[in-house]
Design an enzyme around this catalytic site. Structure first.
Site, PDB file in Angstrom:
ATOM      1  N   ARG A 287      42.011  44.273  51.435  1.00 33.83           N
ATOM      2  CA  ARG A 287      40.945  44.049  50.561  1.00 33.83           C
ATOM      3  C   ARG A 287      39.563  44.136  51.180  1.00 33.83           C
ATOM      4  O   ARG A 287      39.608  43.654  52.447  1.00 33.83           O
ATOM      5  CB  ARG A 287      40.995  42.785  49.788  1.00 33.83           C
ATOM      6  CG  ARG A 287      42.176  42.651  49.000  1.00 33.83           C
ATOM      7  CD  ARG A 287      42.725  41.487  48.181  1.00 33.83           C
ATOM      8  NE  ARG A 287      41.523  41.013  47.361  1.00 33.83           N
ATOM      9  CZ  ARG A 287      41.285  40.111  46.474  1.00 33.83           C
ATOM     10  NH1 ARG A 287      42.233  39.095  46.785  1.00 33.83           N
ATOM     11  NH2 ARG A 287      40.262  39.754  45.863  1.00 33.83           N
TER      12      ARG A 287
ATOM     13  N   ASP B 153      39.021  37.086  36.096  1.00 34.74           N
ATOM     14  CA  ASP B 153      40.555  36.700  36.464  1.00 34.74           C
ATOM     15  C   ASP B 153      41.426  36.734  35.135  1.00 34.74           C
ATOM     16  O   ASP B 153      42.449  36.888  35.472  1.00 34.74           O
ATOM     17  CB  ASP B 153      40.624  35.243  37.186  1.00 34.74           C
ATOM     18  CG  ASP B 153      39.982  35.473  38.452  1.00 34.74           C
ATOM     19  OD1 ASP B 153      39.809  36.523  39.225  1.00 34.74           O
ATOM     20  OD2 ASP B 153      39.544  34.350  38.901  1.00 34.74           O
TER      21      ASP B 153
ATOM     22  N   ARG C  90      48.823  37.331  38.493  1.00 34.87           N
ATOM     23  CA  ARG C  90      48.243  37.497  37.226  1.00 34.87           C
ATOM     24  C   ARG C  90      48.844  38.670  36.367  1.00 34.87           C
ATOM     25  O   ARG C  90      48.933  38.711  35.265  1.00 34.87           O
ATOM     26  CB  ARG C  90      46.606  37.567  37.352  1.00 34.87           C
ATOM     27  CG  ARG C  90      46.061  36.560  38.180  1.00 34.87           C
ATOM     28  CD  ARG C  90      44.528  35.906  37.615  1.00 34.87           C
ATOM     29  NE  ARG C  90      44.162  35.170  38.509  1.00 34.87           N
ATOM     30  CZ  ARG C  90      44.088  33.844  38.520  1.00 34.87           C
ATOM     31  NH1 ARG C  90      44.792  33.137  37.494  1.00 34.87           N
ATOM     32  NH2 ARG C  90      43.450  32.883  39.149  1.00 34.87           N
TER      33      ARG C  90
ATOM     34  N   LYS D 111      41.252  43.489  43.556  1.00 32.93           N
ATOM     35  CA  LYS D 111      41.958  42.432  43.526  1.00 32.93           C
ATOM     36  C   LYS D 111      43.131  42.346  44.285  1.00 32.93           C
ATOM     37  O   LYS D 111      43.220  43.183  45.025  1.00 32.93           O
ATOM     38  CB  LYS D 111      41.935  41.749  42.018  1.00 32.93           C
ATOM     39  CG  LYS D 111      40.567  41.409  41.554  1.00 32.93           C
ATOM     40  CD  LYS D 111      39.884  40.288  41.904  1.00 32.93           C
ATOM     41  CE  LYS D 111      38.399  40.219  41.233  1.00 32.93           C
ATOM     42  NZ  LYS D 111      37.751  39.369  42.257  1.00 32.93           N
TER      43      LYS D 111
ATOM     44  N   SER E  34      39.842  27.570  42.184  1.00 35.77           N
ATOM     45  CA  SER E  34      38.650  27.662  42.804  1.00 35.77           C
ATOM     46  C   SER E  34      38.266  26.446  43.454  1.00 35.77           C
ATOM     47  O   SER E  34      37.894  26.259  44.490  1.00 35.77           O
ATOM     48  CB  SER E  34      37.768  28.137  41.766  1.00 35.77           C
ATOM     49  OG  SER E  34      38.141  29.660  41.787  1.00 35.77           O
TER      50      SER E  34
HETATM   51  C1  S3P Z   1      37.042  33.503  42.656  1.00 33.81           C
HETATM   52  C2  S3P Z   1      35.994  34.228  42.610  1.00 33.81           C
HETATM   53  C3  S3P Z   1      36.344  35.724  42.293  1.00 33.81           C
HETATM   54  C4  S3P Z   1      37.699  35.553  41.583  1.00 33.81           C
HETATM   55  C5  S3P Z   1      38.743  34.744  42.527  1.00 33.81           C
HETATM   56  C6  S3P Z   1      38.393  33.505  42.699  1.00 33.81           C
HETATM   57  C7  S3P Z   1      36.305  31.899  43.614  1.00 33.81           C
HETATM   58  O1  S3P Z   1      36.320  36.664  43.067  1.00 33.81           O
HETATM   59  O2  S3P Z   1      38.179  36.885  41.204  1.00 33.81           O
HETATM   60  O3  S3P Z   1      40.133  34.962  42.029  1.00 33.81           O
HETATM   61  O4  S3P Z   1      37.216  31.150  43.388  1.00 33.81           O
HETATM   62  O5  S3P Z   1      35.211  32.128  44.003  1.00 33.81           O
HETATM   63  P1  S3P Z   1      35.038  37.367  43.608  1.00 33.81           P
HETATM   64  O6  S3P Z   1      34.235  36.393  44.501  1.00 33.81           O
HETATM   65  O7  S3P Z   1      35.559  38.474  44.188  1.00 33.81           O
HETATM   66  O8  S3P Z   1      34.217  37.860  42.462  1.00 33.81           O
END
Ligand code: S3P
Length: 435
Positions: free
Chosen positions: A122, A321, A394, A348, A23
């Site tokens: 998605r 996650d 994952r 996801k 992230s």
């Molecule tokens: C993420 C936010 C999450 C997460 C993704 C990474 C991010 O998704 O599931 O793997 O880096 O901001 P969402 O924003 O759809 O909740």
């Protein structure tokens, strides 16, 4: 598609330094591409996803140099992306597509964002809505099916105006798209989150010199701001660490040390879950870099303490996650695990609720699947089986952990998908799993 065989283990022992957080790497890559000057990023994620973000920045006029020591240098476009010559390929990365949409929308060009088969399915309406309220023209593909509009997405960018936005779904990606657009809009954009999601964007924006304010769950960001390059070390990825933290819970005498791990409080609910399940966690040497906490953690297990847990409400969003691996070890717990309020898992990289259920059943577990979660009783012995990862990183890694205490070998189909976030996963697993 490659298959990886995972053998059962006796225990889990050892210490590791993990590659940079996915992230945070995305956000540093994207903001570095917009900023003025050369940003130097050490311990950048080795996962394919953040490299999709880097490639998009190159297509928009930034220069990216990848050094041998995982350091990346990005020379930014000083606030002026160019018209890309081809589509921006976001690969498997929902983070890239959604955050990039907000970043490019204020620029006076036409951008087409594409992705692989999974990303193409998605939902993108969640970012189209606020960005079009700000004045961007965004065209999605489809829109009548269950997920609504999706990629390929065309953005006809131009000057944007600030909005006040209430995020209907807990999503850091949607929040980030609005903040990145708001940073470059006219006026002050404000955003109300129903559940507080990971705040890496807020931290990264401030690191690159932007001003923003948080009051409770409300964020506001003045527009017309410019960013300046930074030097930063990306903390180790706690979501990658989650696989080994859960593996440690499986054995009474495990001992795991993870160095330089990101411990941002908006991600650290995972540590509460591990503790709730009977893990004993010691945190050492915590430091702060650019608003991100980094520390070393040691994990052991409490004798006889591999209990159960319920994950629901805001907690489900905070560990979204990590739920696949938590669910994959649930049958080995004493009291079982209930997961609720996690409907987002169905959209996801795969339908993670359906795939966790399918693969746990293949390993011989009993469980019930709900629309928004799973109920998995404890005290069940799993058996080696063929696992369908659905090409979801994952899922592939979660069932490699379940395999460690199964009877017999487990075959993970589509194991190469681990490289989306954690290419070193199987090598590290072999180092830690004592057989
Ligand atoms: C993420 C936010 C999450 C997460 C993704 C990474 C991010 O998704 O599931 O793997 O880096 O901001 P969402 O924003 O759809 O909740």
């Amino acid at each position: 598609m490659s298959t990886q065989t995972v053998r059962p283990a006796r225990t889990l022992q050892g210490s590791l330094t993990l590659p940079g957080d996915k992230s945070i790497s995305h956000r540093y890559a994207l903001l570095a591409g917009l900023a003025e000057g050369t940003t130097r990023l050490s311990n950048f994620s080795t996962g394919a996803d953040p490299h999709s973000s880097l490639a998009c920045m190159e297509a928009l006029g930034a220069t990216v140099v990848k050094k041998e020591d995982k350091t990346i240098e990005v020379t930014g476009t000083a606030g002026a992306f160019r018209q890309p010559e081809h589509s921006l390929d976001c690969g498997n990365s929902g983070s890239t597509m959604r955050m990039l949409a907000g970043l490019v929308a204020p620029h006076p060009h036409t951008f087409t964002l594409i992705g692989d088969e999974s990303l193409t399915l998605r939902p993108m309406e969640r970012i189209r809505k606020p960005l079009s309220q700000m004045g961007a023209e965004i065209h999605l593909t489809g829109g009548d099916g269950a997920v609504g509009g999706h990629a390929p997405m065309t953005i006809i960018g131009g000057p944007l105006t600030a909005i006040d936005f209430d995020t209907p779904i807990p999503s850091a990606q949607v929040k980030t798209a609005v903040l990145f657009a708001g940073l470059q809009a006219e006026g002050t954009t404000s955003l109300n989150e129903s559940v507080r999601t990971r705040d890496h964007s807020e931290q990264a924006l401030q690191a690159f010199g932007a001003t923003l304010r948080r009051e409770g769950n409300k964020l506001s960001i003045p527009g017309g701001q410019k960013l300046k390059a930074i030097g930063a070390t990306v903390p180790g990825d706690l979501s990658s660490a989650a696989f080994f933290l859960c593996a440690a819970l499986l054995f009474p005498d495990s001992n795991l040390i993870l160095d330089s791990i990101g411990m941002n409080p908006t991600r650290a609910a995972l540590l509460d879950v591990v503790t709730g399940l009977g893990g004993k966690i010691k945190v050492l040497n915590v430091e702060e870099h650019h608003g991100e906490l980094i520390g070393t953690i040691q994990v052991n297990t409490v004798p006889g303490g591999f209990k159960g847990i319920e994950i629901a409400g805001a907690l489900s969003a905070q560990v979204i996650d990590e739920i696949p691996v938590i669910a994959a070890i649930a049958p080995y717990t004493r009291d079982g695990i209930r997961i609720r309020d996690a409907r987002e898992l169905r959209i996801k990289e795969s339908d993670r609720i359906a795939l966790v259920a399918k693969n746990l059943k293949a390993m011989g577990a009993e469980l019930t699947e709900q629309e928004d979660g799973l109920t998995i009783p404890g005290n069940q012995q799993l058996h080696g089986a063929q696992i369908d990862s659905g090409s979801d990183h994952r899922i592939a890694m979660a069932f490699s952990i379940a395999a460690l205490r199964a009877i017999g070998d487990t075959e993970i189909q589509g194991a190469e998908s681990a490289a989306i976030s954690f290419p070193e996963f199987f090598t590290f697993l072999d180092l830690l799993a004592q057989r």
